[in-house]
Design an enzyme around this catalytic site. Sequence first.
Site, PDB file in Angstrom:
ATOM      1  N   HIS A 223      19.191 -36.963 176.945  1.00 16.15           N
ATOM      2  CA  HIS A 223      20.166 -37.396 177.957  1.00 16.15           C
ATOM      3  C   HIS A 223      20.966 -36.188 178.418  1.00 16.15           C
ATOM      4  O   HIS A 223      21.614 -35.523 177.612  1.00 16.15           O
ATOM      5  CB  HIS A 223      21.098 -38.477 177.394  1.00 16.15           C
ATOM      6  CG  HIS A 223      20.463 -39.832 177.362  1.00 16.15           C
ATOM      7  ND1 HIS A 223      21.168 -40.989 177.559  1.00 16.15           N
ATOM      8  CD2 HIS A 223      19.174 -40.202 177.165  1.00 16.15           C
ATOM      9  CE1 HIS A 223      20.335 -42.027 177.489  1.00 16.15           C
ATOM     10  NE2 HIS A 223      19.121 -41.572 177.239  1.00 16.15           N
TER      11      HIS A 223
ATOM     12  N   TYR B 240      30.368 -45.371 179.238  1.00 13.63           N
ATOM     13  CA  TYR B 240      31.615 -45.574 178.485  1.00 13.63           C
ATOM     14  C   TYR B 240      32.613 -46.179 179.470  1.00 13.63           C
ATOM     15  O   TYR B 240      32.995 -45.528 180.441  1.00 13.63           O
ATOM     16  CB  TYR B 240      32.160 -44.246 177.956  1.00 13.63           C
ATOM     17  CG  TYR B 240      31.371 -43.672 176.786  1.00 13.63           C
ATOM     18  CD1 TYR B 240      31.776 -43.901 175.480  1.00 13.63           C
ATOM     19  CD2 TYR B 240      30.233 -42.897 176.982  1.00 13.63           C
ATOM     20  CE1 TYR B 240      31.077 -43.380 174.395  1.00 13.63           C
ATOM     21  CE2 TYR B 240      29.523 -42.364 175.905  1.00 13.63           C
ATOM     22  CZ  TYR B 240      29.956 -42.613 174.617  1.00 13.63           C
ATOM     23  OH  TYR B 240      29.255 -42.094 173.551  1.00 13.63           O
TER      24      TYR B 240
ATOM     25  N   PRO C  17      33.995 -44.320 166.408  1.00 16.08           N
ATOM     26  CA  PRO C  17      32.674 -44.024 166.971  1.00 16.08           C
ATOM     27  C   PRO C  17      32.660 -43.571 168.434  1.00 16.08           C
ATOM     28  O   PRO C  17      31.606 -43.186 168.940  1.00 16.08           O
ATOM     29  CB  PRO C  17      31.922 -45.349 166.812  1.00 16.08           C
ATOM     30  CG  PRO C  17      32.976 -46.389 166.730  1.00 16.08           C
ATOM     31  CD  PRO C  17      34.160 -45.747 166.094  1.00 16.08           C
TER      32      PRO C  17
ATOM     33  N   LYS D 221      30.192 -39.118 166.970  1.00 18.20           N
ATOM     34  CA  LYS D 221      30.243 -37.932 166.124  1.00 18.20           C
ATOM     35  C   LYS D 221      29.940 -38.158 164.638  1.00 18.20           C
ATOM     36  O   LYS D 221      29.670 -37.193 163.910  1.00 18.20           O
ATOM     37  CB  LYS D 221      31.622 -37.262 166.235  1.00 18.20           C
ATOM     38  CG  LYS D 221      31.871 -36.601 167.569  1.00 18.20           C
ATOM     39  CD  LYS D 221      31.126 -35.272 167.666  1.00 18.20           C
ATOM     40  CE  LYS D 221      30.960 -34.772 169.082  1.00 18.20           C
ATOM     41  NZ  LYS D 221      29.639 -35.012 169.660  1.00 18.20           N
TER      42      LYS D 221
ATOM     43  N   TYR E 242      31.074 -33.263 173.502  1.00 18.13           N
ATOM     44  CA  TYR E 242      30.137 -34.376 173.357  1.00 18.13           C
ATOM     45  C   TYR E 242      28.760 -33.882 172.911  1.00 18.13           C
ATOM     46  O   TYR E 242      28.131 -34.494 172.043  1.00 18.13           O
ATOM     47  CB  TYR E 242      30.022 -35.163 174.673  1.00 18.13           C
ATOM     48  CG  TYR E 242      29.328 -36.497 174.487  1.00 18.13           C
ATOM     49  CD1 TYR E 242      30.058 -37.639 174.181  1.00 18.13           C
ATOM     50  CD2 TYR E 242      27.943 -36.606 174.585  1.00 18.13           C
ATOM     51  CE1 TYR E 242      29.431 -38.853 173.976  1.00 18.13           C
ATOM     52  CE2 TYR E 242      27.306 -37.817 174.387  1.00 18.13           C
ATOM     53  CZ  TYR E 242      28.055 -38.945 174.078  1.00 18.13           C
ATOM     54  OH  TYR E 242      27.421 -40.140 173.865  1.00 18.13           O
TER      55      TYR E 242
HETATM   56  P1  FAD Z   1      26.245 -43.262 154.723  1.00 15.78           P
HETATM   57  O1  FAD Z   1      25.320 -43.490 155.848  1.00 15.78           O
HETATM   58  O2  FAD Z   1      27.354 -44.220 154.489  1.00 15.78           O
HETATM   59  O3  FAD Z   1      25.381 -43.123 153.428  1.00 15.78           O
HETATM   60  C1  FAD Z   1      25.942 -43.106 152.132  1.00 15.78           C
HETATM   61  C2  FAD Z   1      24.957 -43.700 151.160  1.00 15.78           C
HETATM   62  O4  FAD Z   1      25.494 -43.626 149.847  1.00 15.78           O
HETATM   63  C3  FAD Z   1      24.683 -45.174 151.428  1.00 15.78           C
HETATM   64  O5  FAD Z   1      23.297 -45.383 151.522  1.00 15.78           O
HETATM   65  C4  FAD Z   1      25.327 -45.897 150.247  1.00 15.78           C
HETATM   66  O6  FAD Z   1      24.620 -47.071 149.902  1.00 15.78           O
HETATM   67  C5  FAD Z   1      25.243 -44.832 149.177  1.00 15.78           C
HETATM   68  N1  FAD Z   1      26.239 -44.996 148.108  1.00 15.78           N
HETATM   69  C6  FAD Z   1      27.516 -45.422 148.194  1.00 15.78           C
HETATM   70  N2  FAD Z   1      28.105 -45.406 146.992  1.00 15.78           N
HETATM   71  C7  FAD Z   1      27.189 -44.961 146.121  1.00 15.78           C
HETATM   72  C8  FAD Z   1      27.201 -44.743 144.731  1.00 15.78           C
HETATM   73  N3  FAD Z   1      28.297 -44.983 143.993  1.00 15.78           N
HETATM   74  N4  FAD Z   1      26.083 -44.277 144.140  1.00 15.78           N
HETATM   75  C9  FAD Z   1      24.968 -44.038 144.868  1.00 15.78           C
HETATM   76  N5  FAD Z   1      24.899 -44.229 146.202  1.00 15.78           N
HETATM   77  C10 FAD Z   1      25.999 -44.687 146.814  1.00 15.78           C
HETATM   78  N6  FAD Z   1      28.455 -43.271 163.915  1.00 15.78           N
HETATM   79  C11 FAD Z   1      28.195 -43.005 165.174  1.00 15.78           C
HETATM   80  O7  FAD Z   1      28.146 -41.831 165.532  1.00 15.78           O
HETATM   81  N7  FAD Z   1      27.967 -44.044 166.058  1.00 15.78           N
HETATM   82  C12 FAD Z   1      27.991 -45.364 165.667  1.00 15.78           C
HETATM   83  O8  FAD Z   1      27.770 -46.261 166.457  1.00 15.78           O
HETATM   84  C13 FAD Z   1      28.288 -45.652 164.356  1.00 15.78           C
HETATM   85  N8  FAD Z   1      28.352 -46.935 163.923  1.00 15.78           N
HETATM   86  C14 FAD Z   1      28.671 -47.179 162.626  1.00 15.78           C
HETATM   87  C15 FAD Z   1      28.784 -48.477 162.161  1.00 15.78           C
HETATM   88  C16 FAD Z   1      29.141 -48.740 160.836  1.00 15.78           C
HETATM   89  C17 FAD Z   1      29.256 -50.173 160.367  1.00 15.78           C
HETATM   90  C18 FAD Z   1      29.398 -47.654 159.963  1.00 15.78           C
HETATM   91  C19 FAD Z   1      29.795 -47.908 158.516  1.00 15.78           C
HETATM   92  C20 FAD Z   1      29.268 -46.352 160.420  1.00 15.78           C
HETATM   93  C21 FAD Z   1      28.912 -46.094 161.751  1.00 15.78           C
HETATM   94  N9  FAD Z   1      28.792 -44.806 162.232  1.00 15.78           N
HETATM   95  C22 FAD Z   1      28.511 -44.558 163.503  1.00 15.78           C
HETATM   96  C23 FAD Z   1      28.991 -43.658 161.408  1.00 15.78           C
HETATM   97  C24 FAD Z   1      27.662 -43.099 160.919  1.00 15.78           C
HETATM   98  O9  FAD Z   1      26.759 -44.140 160.715  1.00 15.78           O
HETATM   99  C25 FAD Z   1      27.976 -42.344 159.655  1.00 15.78           C
HETATM  100  O10 FAD Z   1      28.842 -41.280 159.997  1.00 15.78           O
HETATM  101  C26 FAD Z   1      26.760 -41.826 158.918  1.00 15.78           C
HETATM  102  O11 FAD Z   1      26.024 -42.900 158.408  1.00 15.78           O
HETATM  103  C27 FAD Z   1      27.188 -40.898 157.788  1.00 15.78           C
HETATM  104  O12 FAD Z   1      26.122 -40.649 156.939  1.00 15.78           O
HETATM  105  P2  FAD Z   1      26.359 -40.441 155.392  1.00 15.78           P
HETATM  106  O13 FAD Z   1      25.026 -40.159 154.823  1.00 15.78           O
HETATM  107  O14 FAD Z   1      27.464 -39.477 155.191  1.00 15.78           O
HETATM  108  O15 FAD Z   1      26.952 -41.819 154.855  1.00 15.78           O
HETATM  109  C1  DHB Z   2      26.156 -45.334 170.166  1.00 18.16           C
HETATM  110  C2  DHB Z   2      27.267 -45.399 169.366  1.00 18.16           C
HETATM  111  C3  DHB Z   2      28.367 -44.668 169.700  1.00 18.16           C
HETATM  112  O1  DHB Z   2      29.451 -44.713 168.923  1.00 18.16           O
HETATM  113  C4  DHB Z   2      28.403 -43.865 170.807  1.00 18.16           C
HETATM  114  O2  DHB Z   2      29.519 -43.178 171.114  1.00 18.16           O
HETATM  115  C5  DHB Z   2      27.291 -43.783 171.593  1.00 18.16           C
HETATM  116  C6  DHB Z   2      26.163 -44.534 171.268  1.00 18.16           C
HETATM  117  C7  DHB Z   2      24.966 -46.138 169.819  1.00 18.16           C
HETATM  118  O3  DHB Z   2      24.975 -46.828 168.807  1.00 18.16           O
HETATM  119  O4  DHB Z   2      23.993 -46.113 170.587  1.00 18.16           O
END
Ligand code: FAD
Ligand code: DHB
Length: 396
Positions: free
Chosen positions: A79, A207, A299, A303, A391
């Site tokens: 994009h 947005y 979100p 980021k 962005y």
């Molecule tokens: P996570 O993806 O949370 O992974 C952490 C892992 O550790 C999980 O699999 C969990 O099960 C595991 N874990 C937890 N505790 C333990 C333990 N004690 N022992 C072993 N394993 C454990 N970001 C965006 O940019 N856009 C979005 O639209 C967006 N939507 C989101 C919606 C939701 C509901 C959430 C929660 C987050 C969203 N995010 C979004 C943020 C993005 O998904 C996260 O920033 C990203 O997943 C971070 O990755 P991570 O690996 O750090 O953490």
């Molecule tokens: C999506 C989520 C976001 O938070 C964003 O800023 C842009 C796209 C998505 O889930 O596609």
Amino acid sequence: MNGSTDIRRTQVAIIGGGPAGLLLGQLLERGGVDTVIIERRSREYVLSRIRAGVLEAGTVGLLREAGAGERMDREGFEHEGTYLAVANRGFRIDFKRLTGGSVTVYGQTELTRDLYEARDASGRPVLHEVEQVRIHDADSASPWIGFNYQGRQQRLDCDYIAGCDGFHGVSRGSIPAELLREFERVYPFGWLGILSPTPPVSDELIYASHERGFALCSMRNPRLSRYYLQVPLQDSVEQWSDRAFWDELRRRIPHAAAESLVTGESIEKSIAPLRSYVAEPMRWGRLFLCGDAAHIVPPTGAKGLNLAASDVYYLSRALLQHYRENDDHGIETYSETALARVWKAERFSWYMTRLLHRFPEQSEFDLRMQEAELNYLESSAAAQTALAENYIGLPF
Ligand code: FAD
Ligand code: DHB
């Protein structure tokens, strides 16, 4: 190797099999460093979570380097811009023209699946459904992790521990409270998101700022759309029928988009609260925090996942430097280096959230400021460039 119970020692023990843990595991494995990943949930559960969808070029580069970029390169969508809409008016931010850069639309679910497949191919273990994870002696030369796996108590000795266990994990809480500083802003609304097997309403993301609240039109591919609505925190998914969702989305996006919106039955619907949060430091002795374990962004700037990837970049470099060159500079500066970038992404996500949402306590003055900011953005190449630069992702 998956499921094996006799793993007693590794170089880097990784807690969490989300994007951060898996990506770190692959980069280290490919650099000749041994890792074990332990994950609280099942693989199916991890892969069923619908989350982020927009990848910065730096994240894309790291996935390729991890040997997990092939499908993303084939199926992801580049994009070169995005639309900002205010009620019925819209304008485009042209990333390519303003910065030379772009982003890739590719779902977190797909990316996580690709990383699991790369992990399988490397033959190294991910232990799923571990319980009672405890970090021991992280401030000593011999840290270890205790956990329950398949009904047996396990001890995993290691050189370093990477806490990639998300916001609700155990890693951050293992840092002594007197050393940990937390910075937080909780927003008074959430995002209701749906995944819909229908063609996206627009070729690029929209947005939308609207007096009824923010809306976002996103996508996964030409047959799969992702839409979000700002909703009050007390709302529940059950209150929102598909029909109510589509009606509300139509009201908040420009008329032309509303008229061409193709609706259908949602295949996922969830509400996520919005929060800005940073924990400092991101290293304590031989324990490193990485991704959501250390910070959360609202979100709006897309980021969260990208920030997890930049932490992984710094941490993987630091650990490879240690094992290959016996140089601990990267380890000693990890927290400071990662946090410098984290705070910039926090600022941008907070700015985008404040710019585009309706806040319950907003005064007339605040509303005028929001309007002026959006008008300024519409008319100024300098303002658009600043937005675009953030962005598409600041450099690592
Ligand atoms: P996570 O993806 O949370 O992974 C952490 C892992 O550790 C999980 O699999 C969990 O099960 C595991 N874990 C937890 N505790 C333990 C333990 N004690 N022992 C072993 N394993 C454990 N970001 C965006 O940019 N856009 C979005 O639209 C967006 N939507 C989101 C919606 C939701 C509901 C959430 C929660 C987050 C969203 N995010 C979004 C943020 C993005 O998904 C996260 O920033 C990203 O997943 C971070 O990755 P991570 O690996 O750090 O953490
Ligand atoms: C999506 C989520 C976001 O938070 C964003 O800023 C842009 C796209 C998505 O889930 O596609």
